[in-house]
Write an enzyme that holds these catalytic residues in place. Structure first.
Site, PDB file in Angstrom:
ATOM      1  N   ASP A 179       4.996  14.775 -24.704  1.00  0.00           N
ATOM      2  CA  ASP A 179       5.383  16.149 -24.342  1.00  0.00           C
ATOM      3  C   ASP A 179       6.715  16.145 -23.584  1.00  0.00           C
ATOM      4  O   ASP A 179       6.830  15.509 -22.543  1.00  0.00           O
ATOM      5  CB  ASP A 179       4.297  16.780 -23.457  1.00  0.00           C
ATOM      6  CG  ASP A 179       2.950  16.897 -24.181  1.00  0.00           C
ATOM      7  OD1 ASP A 179       2.854  17.747 -25.073  1.00  0.00           O
ATOM      8  OD2 ASP A 179       2.029  16.121 -23.863  1.00  0.00           O
TER       9      ASP A 179
ATOM     10  N   SER B  40       1.196   8.594 -23.306  1.00  0.00           N
ATOM     11  CA  SER B  40       1.131  10.016 -22.946  1.00  0.00           C
ATOM     12  C   SER B  40      -0.126  10.343 -22.157  1.00  0.00           C
ATOM     13  O   SER B  40      -1.172   9.736 -22.371  1.00  0.00           O
ATOM     14  CB  SER B  40       1.144  10.851 -24.241  1.00  0.00           C
ATOM     15  OG  SER B  40       0.736  12.177 -23.981  1.00  0.00           O
ATOM     16  N   ALA B  41      -0.014  11.331 -21.278  1.00  0.00           N
ATOM     17  CA  ALA B  41      -1.188  11.790 -20.507  1.00  0.00           C
ATOM     18  C   ALA B  41      -2.067  12.719 -21.337  1.00  0.00           C
ATOM     19  O   ALA B  41      -3.195  13.023 -20.963  1.00  0.00           O
ATOM     20  CB  ALA B  41      -0.717  12.536 -19.260  1.00  0.00           C
TER      21      ALA B  41
ATOM     22  N   THR C 197       6.319  20.757 -26.024  1.00  0.00           N
ATOM     23  CA  THR C 197       5.042  21.475 -25.967  1.00  0.00           C
ATOM     24  C   THR C 197       4.841  22.196 -24.633  1.00  0.00           C
ATOM     25  O   THR C 197       3.869  22.926 -24.481  1.00  0.00           O
ATOM     26  CB  THR C 197       3.867  20.498 -26.176  1.00  0.00           C
ATOM     27  OG1 THR C 197       4.157  19.344 -25.397  1.00  0.00           O
ATOM     28  CG2 THR C 197       3.702  20.122 -27.630  1.00  0.00           C
TER      29      THR C 197
ATOM     30  N   LYS D 259       4.465  19.203 -15.567  1.00  0.00           N
ATOM     31  CA  LYS D 259       4.894  18.235 -16.588  1.00  0.00           C
ATOM     32  C   LYS D 259       4.355  16.853 -16.247  1.00  0.00           C
ATOM     33  O   LYS D 259       4.523  16.377 -15.122  1.00  0.00           O
ATOM     34  CB  LYS D 259       6.424  18.188 -16.671  1.00  0.00           C
ATOM     35  CG  LYS D 259       6.991  19.354 -17.438  1.00  0.00           C
ATOM     36  CD  LYS D 259       8.474  19.184 -17.681  1.00  0.00           C
ATOM     37  CE  LYS D 259       9.003  20.356 -18.487  1.00  0.00           C
ATOM     38  NZ  LYS D 259      10.473  20.381 -18.502  1.00  0.00           N
TER      39      LYS D 259
ATOM     40  N   ASP E   5       6.957   8.721 -24.005  1.00  0.00           N
ATOM     41  CA  ASP E   5       6.090   9.824 -23.614  1.00  0.00           C
ATOM     42  C   ASP E   5       6.138  10.821 -24.778  1.00  0.00           C
ATOM     43  O   ASP E   5       7.015  10.736 -25.648  1.00  0.00           O
ATOM     44  CB  ASP E   5       6.637  10.445 -22.319  1.00  0.00           C
ATOM     45  CG  ASP E   5       5.895  11.696 -21.924  1.00  0.00           C
ATOM     46  OD1 ASP E   5       4.655  11.698 -21.951  1.00  0.00           O
ATOM     47  OD2 ASP E   5       6.562  12.699 -21.594  1.00  0.00           O
TER      48      ASP E   5
HETATM   49  C1  G6P Z   1       1.364  15.970 -20.715  1.00  0.00           C
HETATM   50  C2  G6P Z   1       1.977  17.294 -20.351  1.00  0.00           C
HETATM   51  C3  G6P Z   1       1.154  18.010 -19.298  1.00  0.00           C
HETATM   52  C4  G6P Z   1      -0.289  18.112 -19.770  1.00  0.00           C
HETATM   53  C5  G6P Z   1      -0.868  16.726 -20.010  1.00  0.00           C
HETATM   54  C6  G6P Z   1      -2.298  16.760 -20.521  1.00  0.00           C
HETATM   55  O1  G6P Z   1       1.579  15.075 -19.688  1.00  0.00           O
HETATM   56  O2  G6P Z   1       3.295  17.115 -19.855  1.00  0.00           O
HETATM   57  O3  G6P Z   1       1.701  19.291 -19.080  1.00  0.00           O
HETATM   58  O4  G6P Z   1      -1.088  18.797 -18.820  1.00  0.00           O
HETATM   59  O5  G6P Z   1      -0.052  16.055 -20.978  1.00  0.00           O
HETATM   60  O6  G6P Z   1      -2.298  17.314 -21.806  1.00  0.00           O
HETATM   61  P1  G6P Z   1      -3.574  17.750 -22.620  1.00  0.00           P
HETATM   62  O7  G6P Z   1      -3.042  17.948 -24.009  1.00  0.00           O
HETATM   63  O8  G6P Z   1      -4.568  16.632 -22.532  1.00  0.00           O
HETATM   64  O9  G6P Z   1      -4.100  18.998 -22.004  1.00  0.00           O
HETATM   65 MG    MG Z   2       6.340  14.501 -20.720  1.00  0.00          MG
END
Ligand code: G6P
Ligand code: MG
Length: 218
Positions: free
Chosen positions: A11, A114-115, A17, A45, A9
């Protein structure tokens, strides 16, 4: 030498971040007269951008038009990106480079799962983009964690079976996603929060070279 798939992952695992997400969400919430605490930020998160704004609005009991929703999403990301633009290699979390190096020395394929839709930008800022054999991020998936989709694609891209993959994750949803994908989950954070992971470490300084080697061999 055996080959396992190592999926990271971003973040909270490679870089911290969460503080920048917090600052950007907090300013947005303030503009809507919503109180937004650091505890609530914890619950964001691993949660996608759309879902994060939905949650903040729900906490503040606010309903807004779709147009305003889209506008706020854009503003939040703009502000978030202004923090990201200032990032450099100093923001890589301790001992992440050591673990990446030992994997590389042992010819293990490495994926990002990663999301975030900003994952590539962040990896470029901290000069780690070339450390990854595959990058799967928020632009590549239709189902957010805890759905295992992101990790299953990350495994496929490096040609490793899910059961031979190891995931490093700091979020509750991400650990659940890894477990559902039938992968070994390594929680980065507190045992109280990530108790459902196969292993939990506070951070990478607690992960020894021997432990990584044992993951490769077993
Ligand atoms: C990660 C972070 C989240 C965030 C998501 C989307 O999973 O932990 O806090 O909202 O990514 O990130 P983005 O950069 O696409 O807004
Ligand atoms: Mg994370």
């Amino acid at each position: 030498m055996k080959k396992k798939g190592f999926i990271f992952d971003l973040d909270g695992v490679i870089v911290d971040t969460a503080k920048y997400h917090f600052l950007a969400w907090q300013r947005l919430a303030k503009g809507l007269d919503i109180d937004f605490t650091e505890e609530e930020n914890e619950q964001l998160k691993g949660v996608s951008r759309v879902r994060s704004l939905e949650k903040i609005l729900a906490w503040g009991n606010k309903t807004i038009s779709q147009d305003l929703f889209n506008e706020l999403m854009g503003k939040k990301n703009e502000e978030y990106l202004s923090f990201i633009a200032e990032m450099d290699t100093n923001e890589i979390l301790p001992d992440v480079p050591r673990v990446l190096n030992i994997l590389k020395e042992n010819n293990q394929p490495i994926s990002l799962g990663s999301a975030s839709k900003n994952a590539r930008t962040i990896l470029e800022r901290v000069n780690l983009i070339s450390s990854f054999d595959a990058i799967v991020d928020g632009n590549d998936v239709s189902k957010a964690k805890p759905d295992p989709e992101v990790f299953l694609i990350a495994a496929k891209e490096i040609n490793i079976k899910p059961e031979d993959c190891i995931v490093f994750e700091d979020s509750v949803a991400g650990v659940t996603a890894a477990n559902t994908a039938n992968m070994i989950s390594i929680g980065i954070g507190s045992k109280d929060v990530l108790g459902h992971a196969n292993y939990v470490f506070n951070d990478f300084t607690e992960i020894s070279d021997d432990f990584i080697k044992s993951l490769i061999e077993n």
